[in-house]
Design an enzyme around this catalytic site. Sequence first.
Site, PDB file in Angstrom:
ATOM      1  N   LEU A   1       0.825  -1.209   0.000  1.00 56.90           N
ATOM      2  CA  LEU A   1       0.000   0.000   0.000  1.00 56.90           C
ATOM      3  C   LEU A   1       0.856   1.254   0.000  1.00 56.90           C
ATOM      4  O   LEU A   1       0.619   2.177  -0.772  1.00 56.90           O
ATOM      5  CB  LEU A   1      -0.919  -0.004   1.218  1.00 56.90           C
ATOM      6  CG  LEU A   1      -2.045  -1.029   1.150  1.00 56.90           C
ATOM      7  CD1 LEU A   1      -2.794  -1.066   2.469  1.00 56.90           C
ATOM      8  CD2 LEU A   1      -2.991  -0.720   0.016  1.00 56.90           C
TER       9      LEU A   1
ATOM     10  N   GLY B   1       4.176   1.626  -0.756  1.00 59.67           N
ATOM     11  CA  GLY B   1       5.081   1.726  -1.903  1.00 59.67           C
ATOM     12  C   GLY B   1       4.344   2.028  -3.196  1.00 59.67           C
ATOM     13  O   GLY B   1       4.719   2.929  -3.944  1.00 59.67           O
TER      14      GLY B   1
ATOM     15  N   HIS C   1      -1.605 -10.825  17.073  1.00 59.91           N
ATOM     16  CA  HIS C   1      -3.008 -10.711  16.699  1.00 59.91           C
ATOM     17  C   HIS C   1      -3.801 -11.807  17.411  1.00 59.91           C
ATOM     18  O   HIS C   1      -3.397 -12.962  17.414  1.00 59.91           O
ATOM     19  CB  HIS C   1      -3.133 -10.867  15.186  1.00 59.91           C
ATOM     20  CG  HIS C   1      -4.454 -10.437  14.659  1.00 59.91           C
ATOM     21  ND1 HIS C   1      -5.605 -11.133  14.936  1.00 59.91           N
ATOM     22  CD2 HIS C   1      -4.814  -9.388  13.893  1.00 59.91           C
ATOM     23  CE1 HIS C   1      -6.620 -10.512  14.342  1.00 59.91           C
ATOM     24  NE2 HIS C   1      -6.163  -9.458  13.707  1.00 59.91           N
TER      25      HIS C   1
ATOM     26  N   ARG D   1      -6.104  -5.410  20.448  1.00 63.55           N
ATOM     27  CA  ARG D   1      -5.479  -6.695  20.150  1.00 63.55           C
ATOM     28  C   ARG D   1      -4.562  -7.207  21.252  1.00 63.55           C
ATOM     29  O   ARG D   1      -4.565  -8.395  21.565  1.00 63.55           O
ATOM     30  CB  ARG D   1      -4.658  -6.542  18.876  1.00 63.55           C
ATOM     31  CG  ARG D   1      -5.550  -6.302  17.712  1.00 63.55           C
ATOM     32  CD  ARG D   1      -4.790  -6.010  16.470  1.00 63.55           C
ATOM     33  NE  ARG D   1      -5.729  -6.064  15.356  1.00 63.55           N
ATOM     34  CZ  ARG D   1      -5.400  -5.877  14.094  1.00 63.55           C
ATOM     35  NH1 ARG D   1      -4.144  -5.606  13.781  1.00 63.55           N
ATOM     36  NH2 ARG D   1      -6.296  -5.959  13.156  1.00 63.55           N
TER      37      ARG D   1
ATOM     38  N   HIS E   1       1.875 -10.744  14.066  1.00 57.28           N
ATOM     39  CA  HIS E   1       1.111 -10.200  12.961  1.00 57.28           C
ATOM     40  C   HIS E   1       1.695  -8.930  12.369  1.00 57.28           C
ATOM     41  O   HIS E   1       1.666  -8.716  11.160  1.00 57.28           O
ATOM     42  CB  HIS E   1      -0.310  -9.929  13.457  1.00 57.28           C
ATOM     43  CG  HIS E   1      -1.231  -9.367  12.433  1.00 57.28           C
ATOM     44  ND1 HIS E   1      -1.426  -9.982  11.213  1.00 57.28           N
ATOM     45  CD2 HIS E   1      -2.003  -8.258  12.419  1.00 57.28           C
ATOM     46  CE1 HIS E   1      -2.290  -9.267  10.518  1.00 57.28           C
ATOM     47  NE2 HIS E   1      -2.643  -8.217  11.206  1.00 57.28           N
TER      48      HIS E   1
ATOM     49  N   LEU F   1      -3.791  -0.299   7.042  1.00 54.32           N
ATOM     50  CA  LEU F   1      -4.109   0.084   5.668  1.00 54.32           C
ATOM     51  C   LEU F   1      -4.165   1.601   5.579  1.00 54.32           C
ATOM     52  O   LEU F   1      -3.662   2.219   4.648  1.00 54.32           O
ATOM     53  CB  LEU F   1      -5.450  -0.525   5.250  1.00 54.32           C
ATOM     54  CG  LEU F   1      -5.549  -2.049   5.353  1.00 54.32           C
ATOM     55  CD1 LEU F   1      -6.910  -2.528   4.859  1.00 54.32           C
ATOM     56  CD2 LEU F   1      -4.448  -2.708   4.552  1.00 54.32           C
TER      57      LEU F   1
END
Lengths: 252, 651
Positions: free
Chosen positions: B44, B46, B267, B338, B411, B451
């Site tokens: 995402l 790069g 996670h 988490r 994770h 993200l």
Amino acid sequence: MSSKNINITVKVWRQQDAKSKGIFESYPLSNISTDSSFLEMMDVLNEKLVTENQEPIAFDHDCREGICGMCSLFINGHAHGPDSLVTTCQLHMRKFNDGQTITIEPWRSGGFPVIKDLMVDRSAFDKIMQAGGFVSVNTGGVPDANAIPIAQADAEEAMDAAACIGCGACVATCKNSSAMLFVSAKVSQLALLPQGKIEAARRAKNMVAKMDELGFGNCSNTGACEVECPKGISLAHIARLNREFLCAKVKE
Amino acid sequence: MTKLNSKIPEGQIHEKWANYKAHQNLVNPSNKRKIDIIIVGTGLAGASAAASLAEMGFKVKNFCYQDSPRRAHSIAAQGGINAAKNYQNDGDSIYRLFYDTIKGGDYRAREANVYRLAEVSNDIIDQSVAQGVPFAREYGGLLDNRSFGGAQVSRTFYARGQTGQQLLLGAYSALSRQIGLGNIEMYPRVEMMDVVVVDGRARGIVTRNLVTGKIESHFAHAVVLATGGYVNVYYLSTNAMGSNSSAAWKAHKKGAYFANPAYVQIHPTAIPVHGEFQSKLTLMSESLRNDGRIWVPKKKEDAEAIRQGTKKPNDIPDEDRDFYLERRYPAFGNLVPRDVASRAAKERTDHGFGIENNPTKEGVYLDFKYAIDRLGKGVIEARYGNLFQMYEKIVDQDPYQTPMKIFPALHYAMGGLWVDYELQSTIPGLFVAGEANFSDHGANRLGASALMQGLADGYFVLPYTIQNYLADQIGVARMKPSERPEFKEAEEAVKAHINKLMSVKGTESVDSIHRRLGLVMWNKVGMGRTEAGLKEAITEIKALRKEFWANVRIPGSADAMNVELEKANRLADFLELGELMAIDALHRNESCGGHLREEYQTPEGEALRDDNNFMYVGAWEYKGENTQPDLHKEELKYEAIEVKSRNYKTA
Ligand code: SF4
Ligand code: FES
């Protein structure tokens, strides 16, 4: 989980590099847990080869969870093996029997030359994408995400198409080495959305032209691709691609 | 004796980014064509940076080790992406997203960066929709949202359970467009081997072509590393098999400080380990915690019976189930962050309540029975159908009928190369984006924020900050690597390193050593850390490193495709990074976020921070092999937020 161990023979395509001739080699493997994945079985085989100071078998893989599209393999005559709707990395050894011989070949298509052993070059797919698999917008200066409502059914169908992982199983399976299922998935996804609709015809034309140029064959509607596609991409998208393609021809 | 300047702009928190942009230096269009930028990685961060910079007119070279840029591991993110749109009218705002992220990170992230992240979050959603990302929608045609761990609002946008895939394919399509237009040169199956520094500035990289084995150099006016995280140091993780720390580690050895390496995220919802050949762990999206209830049996004998196979989970009546998250954290229940959820699972299995019949008895249930009773199977299928299918393929059990088995797994890496507000490392001209940098998540990352950060860095931050750096570089002519001693030296060093690896000619495979490193890391630098354990880990990692260099076996040659050599090169770096992680964890005498030191917890087992002594970023400077690294501290100041102890029991 009822796990057990099985003994198998793996018959693998070995090919030093793109120019060399390849041959099948057979390797016996014992005590493979049926709970392990197919690629874990390959790891065990490779570990054994390294211990015997032989070169391990080259194969593509990365995410090992069925989403990156990097794994491939033609297993016992099926792209991604005997299970349905999974990639090779999601295939498990419980699908095989004790004493079975498993034949593993690379994708075979003029569009995907072998690099080594089971690894092939799928950069043709990237080139097709570069020819038109996008909406022509730059970063910034776009409208608010909720400015254009999209019917849920359209968004869902676009998502069905967008699920393509670019693995190439459709090409490997097709007797004509056609890339139509792959191309149609992108054309269809973007044609279904108002953002992509604007250049849909042009996109279809450019992507199909690139596909032809790169040596992929024609679609003769046998539907083998749909059966082997790990993401269940539907032939209906090919129909939509044909419509957009005709649109482009009519406009010319 | 700190040399760290975070370059946080003046002004109130909400004015900083606007101020920065208003006063930064720009490069005019005709000069952009004369400037080269190297971007390593096509995830995402790069891909979005490469596309955006190329659209602006810079000449971009983009590298990835996979066969195509579309494979980068961002693609595997399932759950969603946060943004402060407040489309649900449930009280969300930029400030609240900022606040939740800082709090979720346990007050160990840099305020100004996090605020900027929250600020640009909305632009990311607009951009993705414009690219044709098919986010989930309501019947009225507007975008749908769901809630995620660590938040009390619904601000997560999603595309079924494949949000990472769709966002990455969006960025990949923008990247493809620029490649097609000739503005980006793409180098797939090429791995970065080192950064080249000329007169104190990053000016290029040395690479190895993974198909031919050829070593080559590439020049650029600036270099961006967007190479992801390093949790494959644990061998078993949810990362892709190829995910590695080598680009970051090589840069570290060339002078880039490594910040907070001990902060990694475990996670809570991966499928438990099944056996010794296990090659990776598969995540079940965190979004499942919206509708699934987590439990283990209340009685040890029930847990034992389940492990032995004499009882099934559905044989345990509700009153004998311990919904331990709901019990311990009534306000957030199954949606605690988490780290809290992971530790609570380990607490139960450590006490003998685990339900999986693996060597460590590690596993707990995630049960959808209640949601199916309440909403119907159809709704659950629409929300999680593909995840359930994936689970069934792996475990051979139907999660509609019997509860899922889950357990925490490595994770994500919150730590990474230290960067300032401009995302520039301590090597001028070397920028670091996405998971590879340390900047936004503190000691723990909230769900659906990775993200967001990757795309924020690539679409909306780097395109500005890199220009500010390049503005006075327009006079620097393109260098020919073949004519520069710095490039030649770097190439020679890479070749020598490869020769050294090839000439060990020992008897142990790369993976067998990697697995052993993973065990040391999981047991001693994992979820519960102690001073004694960390000291042992350091000794054991050193010994393993010695063994690696004395006894690794790499068949084949270096002048052709050689997968074992690729893995060995990455493992050599993990064997150094692992030690630094233990050193960092050992020095941090507190518990915060994903870093739990057993000596520092409350009587109820909650993490105990020490804000007086440890409210800083720990950035390590490389001092040579087998030499203790130097620690530099960036003090964290909280001006827009009141620092509290994290509390998920009462809101
Ligand atoms: S259409 Fe299916 S088989 Fe073809 S590339 Fe996409 S996912 Fe693979
Ligand atoms: S390895 Fe990623 S899809 Fe199989």
